[in-house]
Design a protein around this motif. Structure first.
Motif, mmCIF file in Angstrom:
data_model
loop_
_atom_site.group_PDB
_atom_site.id
_atom_site.type_symbol
_atom_site.label_atom_id
_atom_site.label_comp_id
_atom_site.label_asym_id
_atom_site.label_seq_id
_atom_site.Cartn_x
_atom_site.Cartn_y
_atom_site.Cartn_z
ATOM 1 N N ARG A 42 -0.200 25.940 2.005
ATOM 2 C CA ARG A 42 1.044 25.307 2.443
ATOM 3 C C ARG A 42 0.818 23.834 2.762
ATOM 4 N NH1 ARG A 42 4.113 29.044 4.699
ATOM 5 N NH2 ARG A 42 2.275 29.786 5.850
ATOM 6 N N THR A 43 -0.313 23.526 3.373
ATOM 7 C CA THR A 43 -0.615 22.141 3.755
ATOM 8 C C THR A 43 -0.809 21.255 2.532
ATOM 9 O OG1 THR A 43 -1.694 22.975 5.757
ATOM 10 C CG2 THR A 43 -2.141 20.703 5.127
ATOM 11 N N GLU A 44 -1.563 21.731 1.550
ATOM 12 C CA GLU A 44 -1.788 20.944 0.340
ATOM 13 C C GLU A 44 -0.475 20.733 -0.422
ATOM 14 O OE1 GLU A 44 -4.450 19.438 -0.695
ATOM 15 O OE2 GLU A 44 -5.914 20.212 0.739
ATOM 16 N N LEU A 45 0.374 21.744 -0.454
ATOM 17 C CA LEU A 45 1.663 21.611 -1.134
ATOM 18 C C LEU A 45 2.534 20.571 -0.448
ATOM 19 C CD1 LEU A 45 3.596 22.538 -3.328
ATOM 20 C CD2 LEU A 45 4.348 24.385 -1.795
ATOM 21 N N ALA A 46 2.513 20.547 0.896
ATOM 22 C CA ALA A 46 3.287 19.555 1.639
ATOM 23 C C ALA A 46 2.802 18.144 1.330
ATOM 24 C CB ALA A 46 3.202 19.837 3.135
#
Length: 372
Positions: free
Chosen positions: A82-86
């Motif tokens: 989720r963090t990398e996608l954000a």
């Protein structure tokens, strides 16, 4: 469907709904130490994405700060997807909005955070290097997509500017055409009216019959001018479809008769094969030449109009003699007459020559190329 697309463009948040769904449904790291509420805190770090279009740089900094907080915390660290996608989303947003230098800084921060995460947690995996490299295609794709949509928007803007420029050019050309038409109609008709009115004033005590004929000419010329002006106004309101019928060479004899001067007309060839637009230009050229004769030639000057159809050309010649009467009071001139004739000739790749004659008269010679 088109209305739906327009509505979605005005309400961009609707386009983001699938993205929000991915963030919400992406498998979180619910297993491990810490309560459910503590593990859900990284979801709050994504809230700035809601205003990323309005504050792209601020949101990018907040997302990077949130990612750093996640990666330095043992409880949140494995919520990496989720963090990398954000971070990929803010990188795409910056590139798309033309913040390239800032996007490069954010990209460097993403790489640093990736190295940090690998150094802290990847040693537990079988291949730390692959773990690091495997996430880079996501950010490369984000940058590439940002460039793609930025270029697409630029092309769309340039097309809109080009269309706007073409529209402006068409409007300017139409205004020029209508101004030229108005000049030809009004200048010729008013010159005829003024000339005949002055003649009627001089003859009113000597020959009433001449006065009556002169007044008839004035009335007829005035009515024709009003009809022409009405037609031009219809063009303004109705557009291209209202441009027919136009004056043609068949009306040249009437035009010559209205001049009030001794003018002979000589037409050779077949005028029926002439395109309507070319016929109009030829008519207007003759009209303007006669107008100049009425304005500037002495009252006893005679004229000659010659129109020859010699495919692929139409040759027009209007001449007048110098005359011997004293020059009449000069009528006002707009200075657009010769310029208008030049424009009409250029439309048909022809040639225009004008100039005085040895006997004091004047000559206008024009050619229109109407076919191959």
């Amino acid at each position: 469907m088109e209305q739906l697309v327009v509505w979605m463009r005005r309400h961009r948040w609707t386009v983001d709904l699938p993205l929000y769904a991915v963030f919400a449904l992406l498998s979180p790291n619910w297993v491990g130490e810490g309560s459910w509420g503590v593990r859900a805190i990284p979801m709050l770090f994504l809230l700035p994405l809601l205003v990323r279009r309005r504050f792209p740089r601020t949101v990018a900094v907040l997302i990077i700060a949130g990612a750093a907080a996640v990666y330095f915390n043992d409880v949140w660290a494995y919520d990496r997807g989720r963090t990398e996608l954000a971070m990929a989303v803010v990188l795409f947003n910056l590139v798309k909005l033309r913040h390239r230098w800032f996007a490069a800084v954010i990209a460097a921060a993403i790489v640093v955070l990736g190295v940090q995460w690998v150094s802290l947690y990847a040693p537990e995996t079988a291949n730390p290097t692959f773990t690091m490299i495997s996430i880079l295609p996501l950010h490369i794709a984000a940058w590439a997509l940002g460039e793609f949509f930025r270029t697409k928007e630029q092309l769309t803007a340039e097309e809109e500017k080009r269309d706007d420029a073409q529209t402006r050019a068409a409007v300017a050309e139409e205004r020029t055409r209508i101004a030229r038409e108005l000049h030809d109609v009004v200048a010729h008709s008013m010159s005829v009216i003024v000339l005949n009115a002055e003649g009627a004033k001089l003859a009113r005590h000597r020959d009433p019959a001449v006065v009556d004929r002169t007044l008839d000419t004035i009335v007829h010329t005035g009515r024709d001018a009003l009809a022409e002006l009405r037609r031009l106004l219809e063009v303004l309101h109705a557009g291209q479809a209202a441009r027919s019928p136009q004056p043609t060479l068949a009306e040249l004899r009437e035009l010559v008769g209205q001049s009030g001067r001794d003018v002979t007309l000589d037409v050779t060839g077949d005028p029926g094969a002439l395109p309507a637009s070319a016929a109009l230009q030829a008519y207007r050229i003759v009209q303007e030449a006669l107008t100049n004769m009425i304005k500037h030639a002495p009252a006893d000057a005679t004229g000659r109009v010659s129109v020859a159809f010699e495919p692929p050309e139409v040759r027009i010649e209007v001449t007048n003699t110098g005359g011997h009467a004293p020059p009449a009071r000069a009528l006002p001139s707009s200075g657009r007459g010769l310029a208008g004739m030049h424009q009409r000739v250029e439309m048909y790749h022809g040639k225009l020559t004008t100039g005085p004659l040895p006997d004091g008269g004047y000559r206008v010679s024009a050619s229109l190329v109407v076919g191959s």
